[in-house]
Scaffold this motif. Sequence first.
Motif, PDB file in Angstrom:
ATOM      1  N   THR A  45      59.879  39.902  64.543  1.00 18.39           N
ATOM      2  CA  THR A  45      60.968  39.217  63.835  1.00 18.39           C
ATOM      3  C   THR A  45      60.401  38.314  62.737  1.00 18.39           C
ATOM      4  OG1 THR A  45      60.948  37.351  65.391  1.00 18.39           O
ATOM      5  CG2 THR A  45      62.451  39.186  65.885  1.00 18.39           C
TER       6      THR A  45
ATOM      7  N   LEU B 184      65.497  38.492  60.928  1.00 19.28           N
ATOM      8  CA  LEU B 184      65.378  39.943  60.759  1.00 19.28           C
ATOM      9  C   LEU B 184      64.573  40.497  61.930  1.00 19.28           C
ATOM     10  CD1 LEU B 184      64.422  40.269  56.962  1.00 19.28           C
ATOM     11  CD2 LEU B 184      66.702  40.394  57.974  1.00 19.28           C
ATOM     12  N   THR B 185      65.114  41.488  62.635  1.00 17.40           N
ATOM     13  CA  THR B 185      64.410  42.117  63.756  1.00 17.40           C
ATOM     14  C   THR B 185      64.038  43.542  63.354  1.00 17.40           C
ATOM     15  OG1 THR B 185      65.703  40.815  65.342  1.00 17.40           O
ATOM     16  CG2 THR B 185      64.512  42.739  66.187  1.00 17.40           C
ATOM     17  N   PHE B 186      62.739  43.816  63.330  1.00 19.61           N
ATOM     18  CA  PHE B 186      62.262  45.122  62.868  1.00 19.61           C
ATOM     19  C   PHE B 186      62.214  46.132  64.016  1.00 19.61           C
ATOM     20  CE2 PHE B 186      60.425  41.884  60.061  1.00 19.61           C
ATOM     21  CZ  PHE B 186      60.913  42.325  58.842  1.00 19.61           C
ATOM     22  N   THR B 187      62.000  47.416  63.689  1.00 17.20           N
ATOM     23  CA  THR B 187      62.026  48.477  64.693  1.00 17.20           C
ATOM     24  C   THR B 187      60.914  48.316  65.739  1.00 17.20           C
ATOM     25  OG1 THR B 187      60.720  49.830  63.158  1.00 17.20           O
ATOM     26  CG2 THR B 187      63.101  50.167  63.173  1.00 17.20           C
ATOM     27  N   ASP B 188      59.830  47.645  65.392  1.00 16.02           N
ATOM     28  CA  ASP B 188      58.743  47.453  66.360  1.00 16.02           C
ATOM     29  C   ASP B 188      58.937  46.194  67.204  1.00 16.02           C
ATOM     30  OD1 ASP B 188      58.290  45.471  64.518  1.00 16.02           O
ATOM     31  OD2 ASP B 188      56.234  46.081  64.016  1.00 16.02           O
TER      32      ASP B 188
ATOM     33  N   ASN C 105      61.280  46.781  54.345  1.00 13.83           N
ATOM     34  CA  ASN C 105      60.951  47.302  55.671  1.00 13.83           C
ATOM     35  C   ASN C 105      62.173  47.264  56.586  1.00 13.83           C
ATOM     36  OD1 ASN C 105      59.600  48.196  57.924  1.00 13.83           O
ATOM     37  ND2 ASN C 105      58.582  46.245  58.348  1.00 13.83           N
ATOM     38  N   TYR C 106      62.907  46.157  56.562  1.00 17.73           N
ATOM     39  CA  TYR C 106      64.063  45.969  57.446  1.00 17.73           C
ATOM     40  C   TYR C 106      65.156  47.001  57.154  1.00 17.73           C
ATOM     41  CZ  TYR C 106      68.103  43.737  59.663  1.00 17.73           C
ATOM     42  OH  TYR C 106      69.216  43.472  60.433  1.00 17.73           O
TER      43      TYR C 106
ATOM     44  N   GLN D 272      64.661  49.821  55.577  1.00 14.73           N
ATOM     45  CA  GLN D 272      64.028  51.139  55.446  1.00 14.73           C
ATOM     46  C   GLN D 272      64.267  51.756  54.067  1.00 14.73           C
ATOM     47  OE1 GLN D 272      65.533  53.364  58.816  1.00 14.73           O
ATOM     48  NE2 GLN D 272      64.025  52.455  60.203  1.00 14.73           N
TER      49      GLN D 272
ATOM     50  N   ASP E  11      59.526  42.414  53.256  1.00  9.65           N
ATOM     51  CA  ASP E  11      60.182  42.360  54.568  1.00  9.65           C
ATOM     52  C   ASP E  11      61.560  43.033  54.515  1.00  9.65           C
ATOM     53  OD1 ASP E  11      58.117  40.952  55.883  1.00  9.65           O
ATOM     54  OD2 ASP E  11      58.857  39.045  55.085  1.00  9.65           O
TER      55      ASP E  11
END
Length: 732
Positions: free
Chosen positions: A528, A521-525, A541-542, A544, A538
Motif C-alpha cells: 500500500t 492505494l492497495t496494489f495487486t501484491d 501501477n495502481y 494498470q 504509483d
Amino acid sequence: MIANPIFWIIPIASIIGLIFAWKFFVEMMKADEGTDLMKKIASYVRRGAMSYLWQQYKVVSIVFVILALFFAFLAYGLHVQNGWVPFAFLTGGFFSGLAGFFGMKTATYASARTANAARTSLNAGLKIAFRSGAVMGLVVVGLGLLDISIWYLVLNYFVDEPVATHKLVVITTTMLTFGMGASTQALFARVGGGIFTKAADVGADLVGKVEAGIPEDDPRNPATIADNVGDNVGDVAGMGADLYESYCGSILATAALGASAYLSAGYDLQFKAVIAPMLIAAVGILLSIIGIFLVKTKEGATMKQLLAALGFGVNVSSVLIAGATFFILWWLGLDRWQWISMSVVVGLLVGIVIGKSTEYYTSQSYKPTQDVAGSSATGPATVIISGLGLGMLSTAIPVLSVGVGIILAFLFASGFDFANLSMGLYGIGIAAVGMLSTLGITLATDAYGPIADNAGGNAEMAGLEPEVRKRTDALDSLGNTTAATGKGFAIGSAALTALALLAAYIEEVKIGLVRIGQHVLTFTDGTTVEVAKADIADFMNYYQINLINPKVLVGMFLGSMMAFVFCGLTMNAVGRAAQKMVEEVRRQFREIKGIMTGETEPDYERCVAISTLGAQRAMILPSMLAIIVPILTGVVFGVSGVMGLLVGGLTAGFVLAVFMANAGGAWDNAKKYIEEGNLGGKGSDAHKAAVVGDTVGDPFKDTSGPSLNILIKLMSMVSIVMAGLTVTYSLL
C-alpha cells in the motif's frame, strides 16, 4: 497571502500587452479606408461577420449554460468535483470568445485600410495588415495571462487548506478547469467558422472561377462577400480562440506539474516553480512587442524577402526570450535552473523547426508546392494525388522534431534520469510554454493572413489599379504561408501541451480519490501507499496503465477513431453547405439579370445566410462528441481507458492535423503559383485543375485540420474536469 512580489510582474505584463493592442487598433483606425466603394464593400463584410459571430455566441451560450449546470450538479449534488469548476469553466469560455471577438473586429476594419495603403506601397500595406494582426496576438496573450492572474488571486484568497504546499496543488489543478471553457469555445469557433468560410470559398471558386470564368473576388460573384466574411470568422475569430486556449492550457498544465514536482521542496520553492511558466509568458509579451516593431520590408520585395521580414521579428523575439528564460529561472532560484531553461530553448527550437518545415512544404517559393503546381498539367486528379503525397511526407519533420523535443526537454529537467518523472514532465510542460511564449508576434503573423486576403478581395471588387492588386496578391500569398505556419505551430504546441495535460490528469485523479475518502492505494501484491504521497508511477501501477491492459488498448483505438470521425463530420458538413452555396450562386447567375454585365448587384446577404445556417447546424455534433466521448470512456473504462483515449487521440490527431494543414496549404499556393503567370497563368487548363485541388484542400487546411489540435486538448481538459466522476463511478 502571496509570498513573493515577483508575481505582480505577470498581471502588469498582461496589461501592457493589452495597452499596445489598443494602441495598434487606434493607429489602424486613423488610416484612410479608401474610396466610397471600398468602404461599402468593407461594411458588407463587417456586418456579415458580426451577424454570424453573434449567432454563434447564442448557440454556444446555450451549450455553456447546460454544461455549467452539469458541473454544478457534480460539485454540489454528487460532491465529486471542486465547487469552483462551473465558474472557472464559464470565465474561460468568456475570455476565449472575447479574444476572438476583438481580433475579428480589428480585422474587419483593417482590410480596406490595408488595400488603400497598398495603393501607396507594399510596405505600407504590410505595416497596417501586420500591426492589425498584432492586435489579435496581443489581445490573446494579454487576456489569457490576465485571466490566469485573476483566478490565481481569487483562489489563493478563498481556498482553505491547512498545508500551504497542498493548497498550491489544489489552486493549480482547479485553474486547469477554466482551460476546458476556453477549449470548448475554441472548438465551436474553429469548427463553425471553418464550415462557414469553406462553404463560401468552395461555392465561389467552383461556380465563379471554374464555371463562369471570372476572377477570384469578382464583385459579380454572389458568394464573394460570404467568402471574405468567412476569412474573418474562421481564420481570425476561430484562430484567436484556438491559440488562447493553447496558451492558457500550456501555462496552467505546467503550473500544476510544478506544484506537484516541488511538493516536498517547501512552499517558497514550490511557489516559484508554479509562477515560472507565467513569468516566462509575461516576459514573452514584452519581447513580442519589440519584435512587432521590427517587421518592415522594401517595395518590390520577393516572397522570400517578405517571409524574411516577418521571420526577423519572430526570430529576434525568440532569441531574446531564450536568453531571458535563463535569467528568470536563475532569479527564481530553482534547482538546476540552467537545465530547465534548456527545456524552454528546446520548445522554441521545435516551434521554429515546425514553422520552417511548414514554410518549405507550403510556400510556392519552394520545390514541393511547385511540383504540385506542375502536376496540374495532366488534370485535377494528379493535382490531388500530388497534394496528398506531399501532405503525408510533410508529417515526418514535425513528428521527429516533437519527438526529439519531448525527450530532450524531459532529460534536461529530470537531470537525465528517466525515473524522475515529475521533473521530466515539468520540463515538457515548460517546453510548451517556451514554444508559445512569443505568441504575441507569432499569432500576429497568422492573423495577418486573412486581413491581407480580405484586402485583396476589396481591391478586386473596388476595381483598383493592377499594381495595387499585384501588391495585395503578394501580401495574400505571404499570408497563406504564414497561416499554414501558424497552424503547424498550433498543432506542435498542442502535442506538447497535451502531453503535459496527461500528467496533470493524474494529479486531478489523486485529488478526486481524496475527495471521495480514499486515502490509500492497495496494489495487486498487497503493498500500500498513501494517496497523498503517491507519485505518477504509483498511479500507473495502481490503474494498470500499460499496453497489455485491454482497457488502455480500447481507449487508444477510440482516441484514434475520434480524430478521423471528427474530420469526417466536419468535411461532410463543408460539403453539404458548399452544395447549397453552389446551387445558390448558379441560381443567381441564372435568374438575376444583369449580374454578369455588372448592371445588377448580386444578393450577397443570401449567401452569407446560407453559410451561417450551415455552420450553426453542423458545428454542434462534432463539438459535443469531443465532450461526451471522454466522459463516457471514463464512466465505462475508468482511468486506464481515459489515458488510452488521450494517447490515441494525441498521436493520431497530431499526425493527421499536420497532414491536412500542409496538403491544403500546398494546394492553395500551387494555385497562386500558376496565377502569378507560371504554367499558363490564370484561365489555363492547369489553373482550372489547380482550383479543383485548392477546393479539396480548403476544408483540409481551414476546417478539419486546425480543429484537430483543439480536439486533442479539449478531450484532455474534459477528462481532467471529469476525473472525480471517473474515479467514483467507473464500471470496469
